[in-house]
Enzyme design. Structure first.
Site, PDB file in Angstrom:
ATOM      1  CB  SER A  74      -0.954  -0.135   1.149  1.00  0.00           C
ATOM      2  OG  SER A  74      -0.140  -0.110   2.298  1.00  0.00           O
TER       3      SER A  74
ATOM      4  CD  GLU B 121       1.707   8.707   4.413  1.00  0.00           C
ATOM      5  OE1 GLU B 121       1.382   8.268   5.516  1.00  0.00           O
ATOM      6  OE2 GLU B 121       2.576   9.721   4.248  1.00  0.00           O
TER       7      GLU B 121
ATOM      8  CG  HIS C 251      -3.640  10.104   6.465  1.00  0.00           C
ATOM      9  ND1 HIS C 251      -2.174   9.981   7.217  1.00  0.00           N
ATOM     10  CD2 HIS C 251      -3.630   8.956   5.891  1.00  0.00           C
ATOM     11  CE1 HIS C 251      -1.692   8.977   6.675  1.00  0.00           C
ATOM     12  NE2 HIS C 251      -2.626   8.212   5.543  1.00  0.00           N
TER      13      HIS C 251
ATOM     14  CG  ASP D   4       3.114  16.013  15.583  1.00  0.00           C
ATOM     15  OD1 ASP D   4       2.936  15.294  16.529  1.00  0.00           O
ATOM     16  OD2 ASP D   4       3.510  15.221  14.375  1.00  0.00           O
TER      17      ASP D   4
ATOM     18  CG  PHE E   7      10.391  13.364   8.679  1.00  0.00           C
ATOM     19  CD1 PHE E   7       9.770  13.822   9.333  1.00  0.00           C
ATOM     20  CD2 PHE E   7      10.149  11.784   7.922  1.00  0.00           C
ATOM     21  CE1 PHE E   7       8.334  13.569   9.442  1.00  0.00           C
ATOM     22  CE2 PHE E   7       8.661  11.511   7.940  1.00  0.00           C
ATOM     23  CZ  PHE E   7       7.841  12.277   8.518  1.00  0.00           C
TER      24      PHE E   7
ATOM     25  CG  HIS F 145       1.490   1.911   4.621  1.00  0.00           C
ATOM     26  ND1 HIS F 145       0.354   2.145   3.724  1.00  0.00           N
ATOM     27  CD2 HIS F 145       1.629   3.222   5.210  1.00  0.00           C
ATOM     28  CE1 HIS F 145      -0.173   3.359   3.440  1.00  0.00           C
ATOM     29  NE2 HIS F 145       0.620   4.151   4.331  1.00  0.00           N
TER      30      HIS F 145
HETATM   31  P1  FAD Z   1      -1.486   8.796  19.590  1.00  0.00           P
HETATM   32  O1  FAD Z   1      -1.268   7.464  19.368  1.00  0.00           O
HETATM   33  O2  FAD Z   1      -2.903   9.124  20.284  1.00  0.00           O
HETATM   34  O3  FAD Z   1      -0.475   9.383  20.824  1.00  0.00           O
HETATM   35  C1  FAD Z   1       0.837   9.248  20.441  1.00  0.00           C
HETATM   36  C2  FAD Z   1       1.326   8.812  21.611  1.00  0.00           C
HETATM   37  O4  FAD Z   1       1.441   9.465  22.957  1.00  0.00           O
HETATM   38  C3  FAD Z   1       0.784   7.365  22.115  1.00  0.00           C
HETATM   39  O5  FAD Z   1       1.360   6.474  21.674  1.00  0.00           O
HETATM   40  C4  FAD Z   1       0.621   7.596  23.645  1.00  0.00           C
HETATM   41  O6  FAD Z   1       2.162   7.024  24.157  1.00  0.00           O
HETATM   42  C5  FAD Z   1       1.042   9.284  23.894  1.00  0.00           C
HETATM   43  N1  FAD Z   1      -0.410   9.593  24.362  1.00  0.00           N
HETATM   44  C6  FAD Z   1      -1.039  10.410  23.603  1.00  0.00           C
HETATM   45  N2  FAD Z   1      -2.302  11.047  24.188  1.00  0.00           N
HETATM   46  C7  FAD Z   1      -2.388   9.999  25.378  1.00  0.00           C
HETATM   47  C8  FAD Z   1      -3.332   9.845  26.353  1.00  0.00           C
HETATM   48  N3  FAD Z   1      -4.526  10.536  26.398  1.00  0.00           N
HETATM   49  N4  FAD Z   1      -2.978   8.904  27.524  1.00  0.00           N
HETATM   50  C9  FAD Z   1      -1.759   8.120  27.203  1.00  0.00           C
HETATM   51  N5  FAD Z   1      -1.046   8.193  26.276  1.00  0.00           N
HETATM   52  C10 FAD Z   1      -1.420   9.338  25.484  1.00  0.00           C
HETATM   53  N6  FAD Z   1       0.236  13.649  11.272  1.00  0.00           N
HETATM   54  C11 FAD Z   1      -0.258  14.836  10.430  1.00  0.00           C
HETATM   55  O7  FAD Z   1      -0.552  15.760  10.881  1.00  0.00           O
HETATM   56  N7  FAD Z   1      -1.156  14.462   9.472  1.00  0.00           N
HETATM   57  C12 FAD Z   1      -1.028  12.886   8.954  1.00  0.00           C
HETATM   58  O8  FAD Z   1      -1.633  12.693   7.852  1.00  0.00           O
HETATM   59  C13 FAD Z   1      -0.198  12.063   9.653  1.00  0.00           C
HETATM   60  N8  FAD Z   1      -0.226  10.666   9.197  1.00  0.00           N
HETATM   61  C14 FAD Z   1       0.364   9.779   9.811  1.00  0.00           C
HETATM   62  C15 FAD Z   1       0.488   8.441   9.574  1.00  0.00           C
HETATM   63  C16 FAD Z   1       0.873   7.545  10.152  1.00  0.00           C
HETATM   64  C17 FAD Z   1       0.859   6.009   9.978  1.00  0.00           C
HETATM   65  C18 FAD Z   1       1.609   7.846  11.542  1.00  0.00           C
HETATM   66  C19 FAD Z   1       2.368   6.757  12.418  1.00  0.00           C
HETATM   67  C20 FAD Z   1       1.641   9.213  11.843  1.00  0.00           C
HETATM   68  C21 FAD Z   1       0.923  10.277  11.209  1.00  0.00           C
HETATM   69  N9  FAD Z   1       1.060  11.464  11.477  1.00  0.00           N
HETATM   70  C22 FAD Z   1       0.372  12.219  10.735  1.00  0.00           C
HETATM   71  C23 FAD Z   1       1.917  11.908  12.655  1.00  0.00           C
HETATM   72  C24 FAD Z   1       0.924  12.010  13.916  1.00  0.00           C
HETATM   73  O9  FAD Z   1       0.080  13.028  13.928  1.00  0.00           O
HETATM   74  C25 FAD Z   1       1.810  12.110  14.907  1.00  0.00           C
HETATM   75  O10 FAD Z   1       2.878  10.947  15.223  1.00  0.00           O
HETATM   76  C26 FAD Z   1       1.290  12.434  16.455  1.00  0.00           C
HETATM   77  O11 FAD Z   1       2.093  13.014  17.289  1.00  0.00           O
HETATM   78  C27 FAD Z   1       0.573  11.301  17.033  1.00  0.00           C
HETATM   79  O12 FAD Z   1      -0.830  11.094  16.491  1.00  0.00           O
HETATM   80  P2  FAD Z   1      -1.324   9.551  16.690  1.00  0.00           P
HETATM   81  O13 FAD Z   1      -2.823   9.721  16.633  1.00  0.00           O
HETATM   82  O14 FAD Z   1      -0.708   8.465  16.361  1.00  0.00           O
HETATM   83  O15 FAD Z   1      -1.102   9.781  18.257  1.00  0.00           O
END
Ligand code: FAD
Length: 288
Positions: free
Chosen positions: A7, A9, A69, A101, A210, A259
């Site tokens: 897949s 991205e 996303h 972020d 990065f 991916h």
């Molecule tokens: P989460 O998994 O929710 O949080 C990240 C980590 O922080 C967790 O593993 C946990 O350890 C901790 N954490 C967060 N909140 C809590 C809580 N309430 N309680 C306990 N622990 C917590 N960014 C973009 O802006 N746009 C995109 O399109 C994008 N695509 C991505 C695609 C993939 C496959 C990945 C891996 C990342 C992508 N990102 C993108 C980056 C992502 O937004 C950042 O890594 C962001 O900091 C975390 O998002 P998440 O949803 O994975 O976070």
């Protein structure tokens, strides 16, 4: 070893030239028959409309299965769910649900007033709509905000329990990093598939920066290898060889789907896929 499922991205184009580049990337990689392609959502929610348009156009024009996303940043719950609804209206049935972020200038994520506080809340709301298969991010090298590796895995479990059915990992440099993480997930009772995210290295300096921002450790041997390859003008060759080797090691360890973060540059991803035995499927009209 049979060829893996793949897949890809992409990111949404910001101007006409970038639109042509994206289309060229899609045309080059589509014949490899990806399980799905995904379209990112700009940091800070900056490409909200562009992502929506790119997702709708790709879905309509390419016939590929498109995952959109979506993040929680800079939008109320209502606004975020409206975008999800727009995705559904465009025929999209898969979402990569992320917290996102902090916007530029802020050092940590704070929910906007009336917005989702974290990824679990977003996943629950998307699952409630009953319209989407939900994928989430996972962090083999530990997310910079995680209190510990175990906390990261507990949070991933919470995301799966909230309604996600698959995780895609952040990129990593060594297969063992992924295997360790996969084992720990199994021990924690996570049964959802975990798809390794592969970043072909187009540009070592950019990748290094990065990685630093993502908290992904860079092995010294990789620094040395690219320093030598750059001196000899052979970085492309090294990048293809290293990425193919990483994927082959993952496959030897039981991984059957990969991916690729293409950065809208198809050549390296295509070459690696070919080396792994993922070759173009001939369209019927081309052989008839
Ligand atoms: P989460 O998994 O929710 O949080 C990240 C980590 O922080 C967790 O593993 C946990 O350890 C901790 N954490 C967060 N909140 C809590 C809580 N309430 N309680 C306990 N622990 C917590 N960014 C973009 O802006 N746009 C995109 O399109 C994008 N695509 C991505 C695609 C993939 C496959 C990945 C891996 C990342 C992508 N990102 C993108 C980056 C992502 O937004 C950042 O890594 C962001 O900091 C975390 O998002 P998440 O949803 O994975 O976070």
């Amino acid at each position: 070893m049979s060829a893996p499922k793949v897949s890809f991205e992409f990111f949404p184009p910001q101007n006409l030239e970038a639109s042509f580049r994206l289309w060229d990337t899609v045309q080059t990689l589509a014949p490899l028959d990806p399980t799905f392609v995904s379209v990112t959502y700009g940091a800070g929610g900056t490409t909200r409309d562009l992502t929506r348009d790119a997702v709708a156009t790709l879905h309509k024009s390419s016939g590929l299965n498109v995952a959109a996303h979506l993040t929680c940043v800079n939008a109320t719950r209502e606004e975020t769910l409206k975008i999800a609804d727009d995705f559904a209206k465009a025929g999209v049935t898969e979402i990569v649900a992320l917290r996102g972020d902090a916007p530029k200038g802020q050092d940590r994520f704070t929910p906007c007033e009336g917005g989702f506080a974290n990824s679990v809340e977003l996943i629950e709301a998307l699952a409630d709509t009953g319209k989407f298969k939900i994928k989430v991010g996972a962090y083999p090298d530990r997310h910079p905000e995680a209190a510990s590796s175990n906390a990261d895995i507990d949070w991933l479990k919470a995301k799966i329990d909230a309604g996600a059915s698959e995780a895609i990992t952040q990129f990593f440099f060594e297969a063992d990093t992924f295997f360790r993480f996969r084992d720990d997930c199994v021990k924690a009772g996570i049964t959802a598939p975990i798809l390794p995210g592969i970043l072909p290295i187009e540009n070592w300096k950019g990748t290094r920066n990065f990685a630093k921002r993502c908290g992904t450790p860079v092995p010294t041997w990789l620094d040395d290898a690219f320093e030598k390859a750059e001196r000899d003008g052979r970085s492309d060759l090294l990048a293809t060889a290293l990425c193919t080797e990483l994927c082959s090691e993952l496959m030897a360890g039981g991984v059957d789907a990969l991916h690729f973060y293409t950065l809208n540059r198809p050549e390296l991803t295509r070459d690696v896929c070919h080396a792994l035995g993922v070759t173009p499927k001939l369209a019927l009209q081309n052989v008839a």
